[in-house]
Every structure is written in C-alpha cells, then in structure tokens.
Write a protein that holds these residues in place. Structure first.
Motif, PDB file in Angstrom:
ATOM      1  N   TYR A 191      24.519   3.512 -27.782  1.00  0.00           N
ATOM      2  CA  TYR A 191      25.642   2.586 -27.668  1.00  0.00           C
ATOM      3  C   TYR A 191      26.678   3.115 -26.696  1.00  0.00           C
ATOM      4  O   TYR A 191      27.176   2.405 -25.827  1.00  0.00           O
ATOM      5  CB  TYR A 191      26.273   2.356 -29.043  1.00  0.00           C
ATOM      6  N   VAL A 192      27.016   4.412 -26.834  1.00  0.00           N
ATOM      7  CA  VAL A 192      28.020   5.005 -25.958  1.00  0.00           C
ATOM      8  C   VAL A 192      27.597   4.898 -24.501  1.00  0.00           C
ATOM      9  O   VAL A 192      28.393   4.582 -23.623  1.00  0.00           O
ATOM     10  CB  VAL A 192      28.257   6.479 -26.340  1.00  0.00           C
ATOM     11  N   ALA A 193      26.303   5.131 -24.240  1.00  0.00           N
ATOM     12  CA  ALA A 193      25.842   5.039 -22.859  1.00  0.00           C
ATOM     13  C   ALA A 193      25.841   3.596 -22.371  1.00  0.00           C
ATOM     14  O   ALA A 193      26.254   3.311 -21.248  1.00  0.00           O
ATOM     15  CB  ALA A 193      24.440   5.641 -22.741  1.00  0.00           C
ATOM     16  N   LEU A 194      25.416   2.681 -23.220  1.00  0.00           N
ATOM     17  CA  LEU A 194      25.311   1.288 -22.793  1.00  0.00           C
ATOM     18  C   LEU A 194      26.678   0.626 -22.654  1.00  0.00           C
ATOM     19  O   LEU A 194      26.827  -0.372 -21.964  1.00  0.00           O
ATOM     20  CB  LEU A 194      24.467   0.486 -23.792  1.00  0.00           C
ATOM     21  N   ALA A 215      15.932  -7.737 -15.821  1.00  0.00           N
ATOM     22  CA  ALA A 215      17.253  -7.112 -15.714  1.00  0.00           C
ATOM     23  C   ALA A 215      17.346  -5.968 -16.711  1.00  0.00           C
ATOM     24  O   ALA A 215      17.863  -4.898 -16.410  1.00  0.00           O
ATOM     25  CB  ALA A 215      18.351  -8.137 -15.992  1.00  0.00           C
ATOM     26  N   PHE A 216      16.834  -6.227 -17.882  1.00  0.00           N
ATOM     27  CA  PHE A 216      16.829  -5.188 -18.912  1.00  0.00           C
ATOM     28  C   PHE A 216      16.092  -3.960 -18.401  1.00  0.00           C
ATOM     29  O   PHE A 216      16.562  -2.833 -18.491  1.00  0.00           O
ATOM     30  CB  PHE A 216      16.162  -5.740 -20.169  1.00  0.00           C
ATOM     31  N   LEU A 217      14.918  -4.194 -17.839  1.00  0.00           N
ATOM     32  CA  LEU A 217      14.084  -3.098 -17.392  1.00  0.00           C
ATOM     33  C   LEU A 217      14.721  -2.310 -16.253  1.00  0.00           C
ATOM     34  O   LEU A 217      14.657  -1.093 -16.204  1.00  0.00           O
ATOM     35  CB  LEU A 217      12.738  -3.667 -16.911  1.00  0.00           C
ATOM     36  N   ARG A 218      15.347  -3.037 -15.329  1.00  0.00           N
ATOM     37  CA  ARG A 218      15.807  -2.364 -14.139  1.00  0.00           C
ATOM     38  C   ARG A 218      17.267  -1.931 -14.192  1.00  0.00           C
ATOM     39  O   ARG A 218      17.691  -1.114 -13.406  1.00  0.00           O
ATOM     40  CB  ARG A 218      15.590  -3.262 -12.925  1.00  0.00           C
ATOM     41  N   VAL A 219      18.024  -2.510 -15.090  1.00  0.00           N
ATOM     42  CA  VAL A 219      19.444  -2.153 -15.159  1.00  0.00           C
ATOM     43  C   VAL A 219      19.788  -1.462 -16.472  1.00  0.00           C
ATOM     44  O   VAL A 219      20.258  -0.336 -16.504  1.00  0.00           O
ATOM     45  CB  VAL A 219      20.336  -3.400 -14.984  1.00  0.00           C
ATOM     46  N   VAL A 220      19.526  -2.184 -17.567  1.00  0.00           N
ATOM     47  CA  VAL A 220      19.973  -1.677 -18.861  1.00  0.00           C
ATOM     48  C   VAL A 220      19.252  -0.390 -19.243  1.00  0.00           C
ATOM     49  O   VAL A 220      19.875   0.617 -19.606  1.00  0.00           O
ATOM     50  CB  VAL A 220      19.757  -2.744 -19.951  1.00  0.00           C
ATOM     51  N   LEU A 221      17.954  -0.421 -19.164  1.00  0.00           N
ATOM     52  CA  LEU A 221      17.176   0.740 -19.613  1.00  0.00           C
ATOM     53  C   LEU A 221      17.536   2.024 -18.852  1.00  0.00           C
ATOM     54  O   LEU A 221      17.813   3.053 -19.470  1.00  0.00           O
ATOM     55  CB  LEU A 221      15.683   0.430 -19.496  1.00  0.00           C
ATOM     56  N   PRO A 222      17.564   1.990 -17.529  1.00  0.00           N
ATOM     57  CA  PRO A 222      17.929   3.220 -16.815  1.00  0.00           C
ATOM     58  C   PRO A 222      19.318   3.726 -17.180  1.00  0.00           C
ATOM     59  O   PRO A 222      19.530   4.910 -17.358  1.00  0.00           O
ATOM     60  CB  PRO A 222      17.877   2.800 -15.340  1.00  0.00           C
ATOM     61  N   LEU A 223      20.276   2.797 -17.324  1.00  0.00           N
ATOM     62  CA  LEU A 223      21.628   3.233 -17.624  1.00  0.00           C
ATOM     63  C   LEU A 223      21.758   3.741 -19.051  1.00  0.00           C
ATOM     64  O   LEU A 223      22.614   4.559 -19.353  1.00  0.00           O
ATOM     65  CB  LEU A 223      22.612   2.078 -17.399  1.00  0.00           C
ATOM     66  N   GLY A 224      20.874   3.220 -19.923  1.00  0.00           N
ATOM     67  CA  GLY A 224      20.964   3.670 -21.307  1.00  0.00           C
ATOM     68  C   GLY A 224      20.184   4.941 -21.562  1.00  0.00           C
ATOM     69  O   GLY A 224      20.325   5.557 -22.614  1.00  0.00           O
ATOM     70  N   THR A 225      19.380   5.338 -20.596  1.00  0.00           N
ATOM     71  CA  THR A 225      18.493   6.478 -20.826  1.00  0.00           C
ATOM     72  C   THR A 225      19.199   7.789 -21.158  1.00  0.00           C
ATOM     73  O   THR A 225      18.747   8.502 -22.048  1.00  0.00           O
ATOM     74  CB  THR A 225      17.557   6.667 -19.621  1.00  0.00           C
ATOM     75  N   PRO A 226      20.299   8.154 -20.502  1.00  0.00           N
ATOM     76  CA  PRO A 226      20.971   9.396 -20.911  1.00  0.00           C
ATOM     77  C   PRO A 226      21.331   9.383 -22.391  1.00  0.00           C
ATOM     78  O   PRO A 226      21.168  10.384 -23.090  1.00  0.00           O
ATOM     79  CB  PRO A 226      22.227   9.428 -20.041  1.00  0.00           C
TER      80      PRO A 226
END
Lengths: 301, 374, 275
Positions: A191-194, A215-226
């Motif tokens: 949550y904090v990352a997203l 969009a989820f795959l290319r934007v959300v997922l990478p940004l949420g990965t940390p």
C-alpha cells in the motif's frame, strides 16, 4: 521523594552534559551504553554461543555440552528427515508468501485508490485484526477447519465433497494459518508503495493506449514492486521460522524447522544439534534477506 | 565598561570542517549599538561566523569577545548573546507568550517581571492579542516576530540574526526590514545580521562586512563599500559594475591614478590606496554613472561608441546592455522618460572621471567554499 | 474514486477483507454460544466468560503477563530513548550498524533468538522464569520501541535545542523543557506498542518461562493445544479487546505527537518499507 528527584536531576544533568555536541567522542557514546550492553549480553552473546556450540557435542547421559569442533551436527542435517523438514519449511514459507502477495496486492491497490475517510477506514480494517492476539487469530482457524466445523458443513452443503474434509492438522492448515496471520504485513508495504502512484499516471497510460490490465502490468506492478519485496521480507522470513502456528494447526507433529528446534531444546535436550538447526535457519534467512534487499535497492525509483 | 568597547570583536578566528576551511583568520570589530551586516555568497562563511559568535561552533583558533569579555570558551547559554534563527526554531509545544518568556524563565526572573516584560515585548513586535497562539497557528511573518521578541526580551548585549527574512514574501520582507531597523534604533542593542541579499543589508545597516570564501573582503559603511569597493569582486557583488581592465601609467597623487584602458583611452580616477605604476588594474564604473547620447546622423564616430543590444524595463529605470568595440560589454542604467534608447541604436557614452574607481585586477568570481590559501 | 474502473480490485479487495474478519467474528460469536462442541448455535450465554474469570491459571496468567509487560516495557523505553538520543548525533557508519541490529531483531524468527537465550541461560546456570521472560522480551521490544523513537527524533528540529541554549538553558534544562516534551508522545506510543507485543508473545515466553507460573499467552497456548473448550473463545475475545484498545491508544498518541511538531517522522517509519 525530594532526595530522589534531586538525585535524578543530578544524573540527568550529568548525562545531558555528556550528550552535548562539544564533548569528546567517548563521552558521546555513553548514551549507547544501555542498549549496547543489553544487546551484547542478551542478543549477540547468546547467538555467538549458539553458533559456537553448534560445533559441539553433547554427552547424552550427563547432558554435558562440550565444544568439540565437530561438524557432526551439521552432517546430521543431511539426514533425510531433517533435510526434508528444512526444505518443507522454506517451501511453505515461499508458498505462503506468494499467497499473501496474490491476496494482498488487490486490497493494497484498492486502498491506495481511495481517499480520505474511506482510506483510513480500510486501513483500519486491515490493521485491527492484526492487533488482536495472534494466538486467538490462529486458534480461530482450528474451529473453522476441523471436521464438523463450518468449512466442512459448507463444503458438504455445496456438494463439493461427499465425505468429511479433514483439513485440520495438515500442512495445508498450517499454510492457511500463516497466510492469515501475516497478510496485513504484506498489505501495508505494498500500500505504501502504491500510494505514490498518481491517478494521473494511469490516465496517462490510458492516453497512450494501455488500459485496464495492461496499465496494471506496465505501471502499477513495477511501481508496487519495491513494496512487494519489502512485504516478502517481512512475511517470508519470520514465516520460515514459525513455531506456534504449526503447533496449533499442525497438530503437534514436527512440521517445520521451528518445531524441531523447539523439540531439540525442550524435549530431547540435544542442544548442539538444535543449535546447528537454528544457525542453519538463520544463515539461510539472512542470505534471503540480503538478496531481496539488493534487488530492492536496484529497483529504487 | 566604556563606550568604546566593541559590541563584538573577533580576533584571528579560524574554523575548518575536515578539509574545508570555512573561516580563515578573521578579525572583525562590530561597534557597539550598530546595525552590522555580514553579506556574501553562499558558502562564504558568514553563517559560520555568526554561529561562532553565538557559541554554537567553537573556533579552532582565535578569540571572540563580547562587550570586552572573552567568551571564546563559553557555551551558548552563558553568553550575553541571543539569536534569531533562520528557521525561527520556535518551540512548537509552547504558546507565543511562553516562547517569548522562555529565556526569562531560564534566568529565574520573578513571575511578575516575566509577565510584564514578555507582554511588553509582544506589544513591541506587534503581536498583542496573539500571545496564546501556538506557532503553527501563526503566519510566517508573525512567527518571525515571535522569534525576534523571544531573543530581544532578554536584553542581550548582542543580537544575532541569521537570514531571518528569507522565508517571507517580498512585501512583508520590506515591512520587516523597516521594523527591524526601527527596533534596533529604539532598543540600541548591537545587531549582527547575516544575509545573502546585498540590497537588504544596505537598506538596514550602519556598517557592512563582505565575505568571500571564508575571507573578509571589506568592512565599511554601505555607501563606502558601494562607491569605493576594495576589489573588483566586491564591486561586482554589491551591485552592477562595468569593469574595464587597464594599466596604471602614473600616480597623480596618493589614491588618484592615471589609467590607460583598452585601446588607448586614458582616464584619471580615484582608486584604492597603494597602486603602483605598471600595475594591472580594473576601473569600475557603476551602470548608473554612465551617460549616453544618441549619435546624430552624419556625426563622426566618437571615441566611446556602443550599440544597444538589449533594454530591460525595470520599473524605476531601464537597464541597457551595450556592446562597444573599444570597451567590450557594458551595462548602463537610465532613468526618466527622456533617454529612450532603442535596440540596435548607436550611442555615445562616457562617465565622469570622479565616477570611476580603480581597483587591483583580480577575478570577479566568488571564491569557492573554504578557499585554499590565496 | 472511480469504482467501475477498478472493479476487479474492489471485488478482490473486499473478499480479502472478509477473509480477514470472518474468523474473528466467528470466535466472538462462539464465545456466547451455549453449544459446548460448537457444531451449531444453541443459544446465548455468558457462561464461558464467568468460567474464564474463575479459571485459576488464567487469572494467574493475567497477573504474570501484566508484571512482565510493565517491566519489560519500562526497560525497553529506557534502552530505546537513550539509544535514540545517541543515534541523533552518531556518524553514518555507526548508524548503519545500529540500524542493522534493530532490523535483525525484528525480521529474523523469534525461535532462533529464544533458543539462543535459553541456551545461554542454561550454560551459565541462570534460572528461567518471569525474570528470564522479561529479559527476552526486552531484547526485541526495545527494537520496536527504537524504531518509533527514531521516527520521532528525526522529526525534531536540532535548532530547537540550540535555541533553548541560546536563551540560557543548560543542556539538562534544554532537554527537560524542549526535547523530552516533544519526545513524550513517541515514548507513549513506543510504550504501548511494546506492552502489546509483550502481552501477545508466545515463543520467548514459552522457552524462557520454565516450569513455573505461565503468562497468559502460554496458558492460552496450553489450552488450545490440549483441550478445546469454549472458554478459550471467551478468553480470546477479552484478550482481543484489550490489545485492540492498547493499539488504538498508541495510534492516537502517535498522531497527536505528529501534529505538534512541524516535520513529520512517520515518513521514516514508512521509509523502512520503501527501502
């Protein structure tokens, strides 16, 4: 009373004079003394001892432990029973971590898209179960999973199975218990990352042709990965060493490494071997943490 | 204690941080009761100097005196000095009144006295009626005034101000500048004021010190520093400056030199003392001291001709950029409606001898932070 | 918040939320269930609660737990506040080592440390029991407390102490009048957190408790393992209410502390996740 106060004041004056910036380097570190001493004696010391004695041997009659500098205990680990348990613990930890990630990501994402009151409410809904006693949380599943329990009735009622399901006291039950206990710990870091993902980013992605799932795959997922990796550390590492949950939901069989270690120390009293087990677990987990953190820092955005 | 005792005196103060020399062999005297500013570019050591006076940094070498008393070894809470911090450093858990009263309470003044003096100070800085508010409930300007009151109420020998107006809007800043000056006059305390805004310092101060790379370049009254800078760097820092390289051909009399500029132009101008014939120098002419007149059609090319490259309208005056074949790039400032200059126009320009000022040739660059020797 | 756009997240998210809450609600409901073997609803009763109140080991357990919690919390606070103040003016390298040790205590499995401590006590012939439990709890409780205190300390403007000194306060008075006051909410939060964790702890208490009186979680643990009686539900509910209350207080005191200081320290805590 007054005497105590003035004594305390005098001690405080002395201490804070030492905490000032102009004092010599030695005096400044005086503040570290309490924590330093405590950590050295009751944390580092015992760990070092444990490590040392994992190379030791125990006289099974006198129960005397001696340092023999033998690798016997570690060799014993190769014994299929122990090896399989260690692997199973790691496996279970990995599986539950992944399950937590899959279950937790959507919820974390949902909360990050909400604003204001609703967001606080949802966060609270995630965190409050975590505040309840973790024993009770684990125990609640005993009730649900056992034969004649609600899950059983439900499954039979829905016609999913003819005979009674017997989930309790199986590795699956332990897995469910672990996932249940640790889920909030996965949700929060994600949550904090997203939270940093602006809605505008998704709009921009849509504008550029990537909607919905892409969009989820290319934007959300990478940004949420940390956040995902942080969650994996916070969940996976303690989970591997779980002891209570396997005891309760696993029915006292020595399912996980934590159980075996406890067993060695409290029942069999084979300390050196238990030490070897504990050390192995710790080393494996430390390697895992280092690797994950290195991945995390490489992903720094 | 006679009235000749300096408010603050620094003697050969030096401070280094690891390999960087922040302040180098600084000797400075702040006359008692003056509004004294220290200006300079970022990293020149002015804040470090202020903190040394306040006692927050200990100098590696040298001596600090306040009202004749050697305070070098004293910790901040023992010095008769108070500070207004750049971030205000107001205690967030205390009200404005309690903030102001803090120092008085530490000095164990009687309750009635604290009440009276703190209230009086709050009135002086214009915060009557807001005593009960917490810092976060006050505007930037109001917070600034609490910080000022909190320091002044203790009647220090010296008040140190570390870029206190930096965070304020232009309008409020101008108001505060006037108020600060008025308060200083009324209270009579020695103010040592640090800022990077040269204009602000000049507007408020009785005396100004200019620092660069840890070194004191010049000290004097604002007008003097402006009109008679000690070096080409100071000249450029305190205002716009046209700098013409040249050579001293003759010393007419002490402080007055005949200088040969580029392309044979010879001018006689005042300058810093001690220049020798043959020495490389720079003649500084302020933009507002250049006169211009348009070149009439058919007129022969005058000695100092230039073309207008750019004209910026700045409200009270226009700032022109010109290119001259003999003198290089120039900037001129013209007031009033009469002197309209158009882009591309050819003009003749010049300056009075008295308006030129000769300084030793040197770089016009600010010294890097913590300059090495030289 | 566009519900339609995130429809999948909404459904999945709410499902998970239900998953989190249903077991707890089940326990709560069952604690009032007259049915002994819990195969269905047999009527409302508070019988189990009174049973729980009269259960001797449970009562003794509560007392031990409170004692252990109070003392280990106090010790943890002393350790974490002194360490936090040291941390403020420590070099980068020292800080990194320190932080790593704090991190280690939080992340690595409690089993490893509990057994190490157990072994240590055994080796030097130190008795197990309440004192031993307190020592064990303090080791990792101080880690959590340190995190909280550090977050607060990072939010403290160092100029505030300079200002206090400038106004005539000796270092001790500056600490008392400024730093200590501003740290207080953080100390309260850290204390409540430590207390809650101590109350909830099973592993360390299990190893260090020995044969003597057992704290409540151990009593509960025993009950769960060996006899599934409905009493457990009642004890469980009471325990839950207590820990939730403690944590709510902790959160509100943390937020109260935030609002006083200008710079927020929560980012550092969250920074642990970001990094």
């Amino acid at each position: 009373m007054n005497r105590w106060l003035s004594l305390l004041t005098r001690a405080g004056r002395l201490l804070s004079g030492l905490a000032g910036r102009r004092r010599g380097p030695l005096a400044r570190h005086l503040l570290l003394l309490p924590t330093g001493v405590w950590t050295a004696i009751f944390f580092l010391g015992p760990l070092v001892l444990l490590g040392l004695y994992s190379f030791g041997r125990e006289n099974l009659i006198t129960l005397n432990v001696s340092l023999n500098w033998t690798l016997g205990n570690y060799q014993e680990l190769g014994n299929p029973i122990y090896r399989s348990t260690l692997l199973r613990s790691l496996e279970l930890s990995a599986e539950t971590t992944i399950a937590c990630a899959i279950l937790g990501f959507p919820l974390a994402y949902l909360i990050s898209r909400c604003r204001g009151r609703l967001q606080w409410l949802l966060l609270g809904a995630v965190i409050v179960p975590f505040w309840t006693s973790f024993l009770v949380r684990t125990y609640s599943w005993v009730n649900i999973l056992r034969t004649f329990g609600p899950l059983d009735s439900l499954a039979r009622g829905l016609g999913l199975t003819r005979s009674h399901i017997n989930l309790l006291y199986t590795p699956t039950a332990v897995g469910i218990g672990i996932v249940y206990s640790y889920l909030p710990l996965m949700i929060l870091p994600i949550y904090v990352a997203l939270e940093r993902v602006d809605d505008g980013l998704l709009e921009a992605a849509a504008d550029l042709g990537a909607g919905g799932f892409r969009a989820f795959l290319r934007v959300v997922l990478p940004l949420g990965t940390p956040g995902l990796i942080a969650g994996m550390i916070i969940v996976g590492v303690p989970a591997a060493g779980e002891f209570v949950i396997p005891e309760i939901l696993g029915g006292g069989k020595t399912l996980m490494i934590g159980n075996i270690v406890a067993n060695q120390f409290l029942e069999v009293s084979n300390y050196p071997f238990g030490a070897a087990l504990a050390m192995s677990l710790m080393v494996v987990l430390m390697i895992a943490v280092f690797s994950l953190r290195r991945i995390q820092s490489r992903l720094q955005i | 204690m006679n009235d000749n005792t300096a408010g603050v005196r620094l003697v050969e103060v030096e401070k280094r941080y690891q390999s960087v020399v922040a302040v180098r062999s600084l000797s400075l005297e702040v006359p008692r009761g003056t509004f004294f500013s220290i200006i300079g570019p970022s990293g020149c050591g002015k804040t470090t100097t202020l903190r040394i006076i306040g006692g927050f940094e200990a100098p590696d070498r040298g001596r600090v005196e306040v009202s004749g008393q050697d305070v070098t070894r004293l910790r901040p809470h023992r010095r008769p000095v108070n500070t207004v911090f750049q971030s205000y450093a107001l205690f967030p858990h205390l009200s404005a009144f309690e903030n102001v009263a803090f120092g008085l309470r530490e000095a164990r003044r009687p309750r009635a006295e604290i009440q009276e003096r703190a209230q009086e100070m709050l009135d002086l800085v214009g915060l009557t009626g807001r005593e009960g508010r917490r810092p976060r409930q006050l505007s930037g300007g109001q917070q600034q005034r609490v910080a000022l009151g909190r320091a002044l109420v203790n009647r220090p020998e010296v008040l140190l101000l570390d870029e206190p107006l930096g965070a304020l809007d232009l309008q409020i800043r101008k108001e505060m500048q006037a108020q600060l000056k008025e308060i200083q006059r009324e209270v009579g305390t020695t103010f040592v004021y640090v800022t990077h805004d040269q204009e602000e310092a000049f507007a408020m101060s009785d005396r100004v010190a200019v620092m660069n790379g840890g070194i004191l370049e010049q000290v004097g009254e604002p007008a003097e520093v402006y009109r008679r800078p000690a070096s080409s760097w100071v000249a450029g820092f305190v205002g716009g400056a046209n700098q013409f390289p040249g050579l001293v051909s003759e010393v007419e009399r002490p402080g007055r030199y005949v200088v040969e500029l580029a392309n044979g132009i010879r001018r006689t101008s005042p300058g810093v003392a001690g220049l020798k014939p043959g020495q490389q120098v720079t003649t500084v002419v302020r933009p507002e001291d250049l006169w211009l007149r348009p070149v009439a059609a058919g007129e022969e090319e005058p000695e100092t001709a230039a073309t207008v490259l750019d004209a910026a309208f700045l409200g009270s005056h226009r700032l022109l950029r010109l290119a001259s074949q003999r003198l290089g790039m120039l900037s001129a400032s013209v007031r009033g409606v009469g002197q309209e200059a158009h882009l591309g126009e050819a003009v003749a320009l010049g300056w009075k001898d008295e308006d030129g000022w000769v300084v030793p040739a040197g770089t016009a660059e600010a010294r890097p932070e913590g300059a090495a020797a030289q | 918040m566009n519900l339609r756009r995130h429809s999948f997240a909404v459904i999945a998210g709410l499902a998970v939320l239900l998953f989190l809450w249903i077991p707890l609600v089940a326990v709560a409901i069952n604690s009032f269930n007259r049915n002994v073997i819990m195969t269905g609803w047999s009527g409302f009763t508070t019988h189990w609660y009174s049973q729980a109140f009269h259960n001797q080991p449970v009562r003794a357990g509560v007392v031990s737990t409170i004692i252990i919690g109070a003392i280990s919390t106090a010790a943890s606070l002393v350790l974490s506040v002194t360490a936090g103040l040291w941390w403020r003016q420590a070099s980068g390298r020292a800080r990194r080592v320190f932080d790593a040790l704090v991190y280690a205590r939080i992340i690595l499995p409690e089993v490893v440390f509990a057994t190490a401590l157990f072994f240590f006590f055994n080796l030097i012939h130190l008795g197990l029991g309440i004192g031993a439990i307190i020592i064990g709890h303090t080791v990792w409780n101080s880690a959590y407390a340190t995190l909280i205190i550090q977050a607060r300390i990072v939010g403290l403007d160092p100029a505030l102490e300079e200002a206090a000194a400038d106004l005539g306060a000796t270092p001790w008075r500056a600490f008392r009048r400024v730093t200590a006051v501003l740290l207080l909410p953080g100390v309260v939060t850290a204390g409540l957190l430590a207390l809650t964790f101590s109350f909830d702890d099973v592993v360390t208490s299990f190893f260090m408790g020995g044969a003597a009186t057992a704290p409540l979680p151990i009593v509960l643990f025993g009950l769960i393992r060996f006899e599934i009686t409905p009493e457990i539900n009642a004890v469980g509910v009471l325990f839950m209410l207590f820990t939730v209350a403690m944590m709510s207080l902790a959160v509100s005191s943390f937020r109260a502390g935030e609002s006083v200081v200008r710079r927020g320290g929560a980012d550092r805590l969250m920074g642990m996740y970001r990094r």
